[in-house]
Write an enzyme that holds these catalytic residues in place. Structure first.
Site, PDB file in Angstrom:
ATOM      1  N   ARG A  21     -25.416   6.364  38.848  1.00  0.00           N
ATOM      2  CA  ARG A  21     -26.619   5.534  38.894  1.00  0.00           C
ATOM      3  C   ARG A  21     -26.919   5.042  40.303  1.00  0.00           C
ATOM      4  O   ARG A  21     -26.038   4.510  40.974  1.00  0.00           O
ATOM      5  CB  ARG A  21     -26.475   4.353  37.937  1.00  0.00           C
ATOM      6  CG  ARG A  21     -26.454   4.827  36.490  1.00  0.00           C
ATOM      7  CD  ARG A  21     -26.300   3.711  35.493  1.00  0.00           C
ATOM      8  NE  ARG A  21     -26.336   4.275  34.131  1.00  0.00           N
ATOM      9  CZ  ARG A  21     -26.746   3.619  33.063  1.00  0.00           C
ATOM     10  NH1 ARG A  21     -27.145   2.375  33.162  1.00  0.00           N
ATOM     11  NH2 ARG A  21     -26.755   4.213  31.889  1.00  0.00           N
ATOM     12  N   LYS A 248     -37.929 -10.439  29.637  1.00  0.00           N
ATOM     13  CA  LYS A 248     -38.759  -9.239  29.586  1.00  0.00           C
ATOM     14  C   LYS A 248     -40.234  -9.665  29.514  1.00  0.00           C
ATOM     15  O   LYS A 248     -40.784 -10.083  30.518  1.00  0.00           O
ATOM     16  CB  LYS A 248     -38.268  -8.320  28.486  1.00  0.00           C
ATOM     17  CG  LYS A 248     -36.887  -7.729  28.906  1.00  0.00           C
ATOM     18  CD  LYS A 248     -36.124  -6.937  27.886  1.00  0.00           C
ATOM     19  CE  LYS A 248     -34.792  -6.465  28.488  1.00  0.00           C
ATOM     20  NZ  LYS A 248     -33.843  -5.936  27.533  1.00  0.00           N
TER      21      LYS A 248
END
Ligand SMILES: *Cc1c(COP(=O)(O)O)cnc(C)c1O
Length: 408
Positions: A21, A248
């Protein structure tokens, strides 16, 4: 033992599978969401459009939210100064918990420092309070729920994703007198599908189980006031514990649960992940409070959000791109192996100024590696045309299988 070699080998293992990643170094442009500056490894900067933020509604830049945060800092300072028990309960925390309880039509709510912590701490603690509790967990539940369920150490059964027949089979096979809990999500964030909340609530009632619902990818975005899919589907009163995030769609940070007052009081009293950690800074709680209140009154934002997602799905499907069958605001595009997924993501960023992170195992099963687009009310038709055009070029270049199975 050579410890460094062991660490290097662990990293090499990930790298050899093509799923090492790399984090993109971004600086968002206030007032110009979803634009950002990407700083490359060589220090060169490039302007990009962000296509994978979970700041789904751009609330992280809403002046209402920012003003509330500035005001809280100016009035009360930076950190909260302690755990909730030891001077870390500010007026903002109390107000925010009232607001969250109201949002979900529950008696009470409890704040945690993140959605992850709220799931981990609550699911582990429920097993402490109800010894022998059998947990029924959807196989695609988020890592934080799995961590909490494991941490609790009690008996657990995993049911096939959204498969209510399988869930019922498992419920029926468990001891009738054991306490039970069904743990699941509303919007599953990697496929974009949505659970049948009312049907699960009926099963829970039939078999005497409690229900625990993760609404992280739905709060702020579904329901007339942003109370999530449980509000949209009229199921909130049938769900015992609703869990959500402030990080979020609400654009700030933090997590919470909402439930009957007695449940909240018990979790508050027993959950180490709540008790032994410094509470959220007042600026975050003030920002989240302003965000929730504003979104409650702006259903049009949710309507625009859904329209944007539907438009992008249609444009991609019309272009023959393998967009997965999502029924939510999430737009996943299947690539099917980690190497191509990373390659497409890298090329979109470097050549087209389009930032979409590759999604790899263990976030999704191997062989289903994908790109996951999250169009917001601020992504324009023109941005979508640029995106689809760029993807068509790359799909031809990388020779990735398109819808229908043939190679392009
Ligand atoms: C992101 C996520 C969480 C964790 O929420 P945070 O506030 O980011 O810690 C929990 N559940 C699901 C399904 C998530 O996607």
């Amino acid at each position: 033992m050579d410890y460094k070699v062991a660490f290097a080998n662990a990293v090499e293992q990930v790298r050899s599978e093509g799923r090492y990643r790399v984090f993109a170094d971004l600086k968002r442009h206030r007032g110009a969401f979803p634009r950002a500056t990407w700083t490359q490894d060589n220090g060169v900067e490039k302007d990009v459009i962000v296509w994978c933020s979970n700041d789904y509604l751009g609330q992280g830049q809403n002046p209402i939210v920012l003003d509330a945060m500035h005001k809280a800092i100016d009035e009360t300072g930076s950190g909260s100064g302690g755990t909730r028990n030891i001077s870390g309960t500010t007026h903002f925390h109390v107000e925010l918990e009232h607001e969250l309880a109201d949002l979900h039509g529950k008696e009470a709510a409890l704040l945690f420092t993140s959605g992850y912590v709220s799931n981990e701490a609550t699911l582990a603690t429920l097993q402490k309070i109800l010894p022998g509790m059998v947990i029924f967990s959807d196989e695609l539940n988020h890592a934080s729920m799995i961590a909490g369920i494991r941490h609790g150490g009690g008996p657990r059964h995993v049911f096939r994703h959204n498969d209510l027949e399988h869930l019922e089979e498992l419920l029926a096979a468990a001891p009738a007198d054991a306490p039970k809990l069904i743990a699941f999500e509303s919007v599953y964030s990697m496929d974009g599908d949505i659970a049948d909340l009312n049907a699960i609530a009926v099963l829970a009632k039939t078999y005497g189980a409690m229900t625990y619902l993760d609404e992280v990818h739905a709060v702020g975005m579904y329901g007339e006031r942003g109370g999530g899919v449980s509000e949209r589907d009229g199921a909130a009163s049938q769900i015992d514990i609703i869990e959500g995030t402030l990080g979020k769609a609400f654009g700030v940070m933090g997590g919470y649960i909402a439930a009957d007052a007695v449940i909240i009081d018990a979790i508050r009293s027993y959950a180490n992940g709540f008790i032994f950690t410094t509470s959220l800074p007042p600026a975050l709680t003030a920002g989240a409070l302003a965000s929730i209140k504003w979104l409650k009154q702006h259903n049009e934002v949710r309507e625009i959000h859904q329209e944007r997602a539907a438009t992008l799905k249609k444009m991609m499907a019309d272009a023959g791109l393998p967009v997965m069958p999502s029924v939510s605001h999430i737009v996943p595009v299947l690539v099917g192996d980690p190497v191509h997924t990373k390659m497409v993501s890298d090329m979109l960023l470097a050549e087209h100024g389009i930032y979409v992170q590759p999604i790899n195992y263990p976030t999704v099963p191997r062989g289903t590696e994908r790109l996951r687009f999250t169009p917001t009310p601020f992504h324009t038709d023109e941005m979508m045309r640029d995106l689809v055009g760029a993807m068509q070029k790359l799909w031809a270049h990388c020779n990735i299988a398109r819808m229908g199975g043939q190679a392009a």
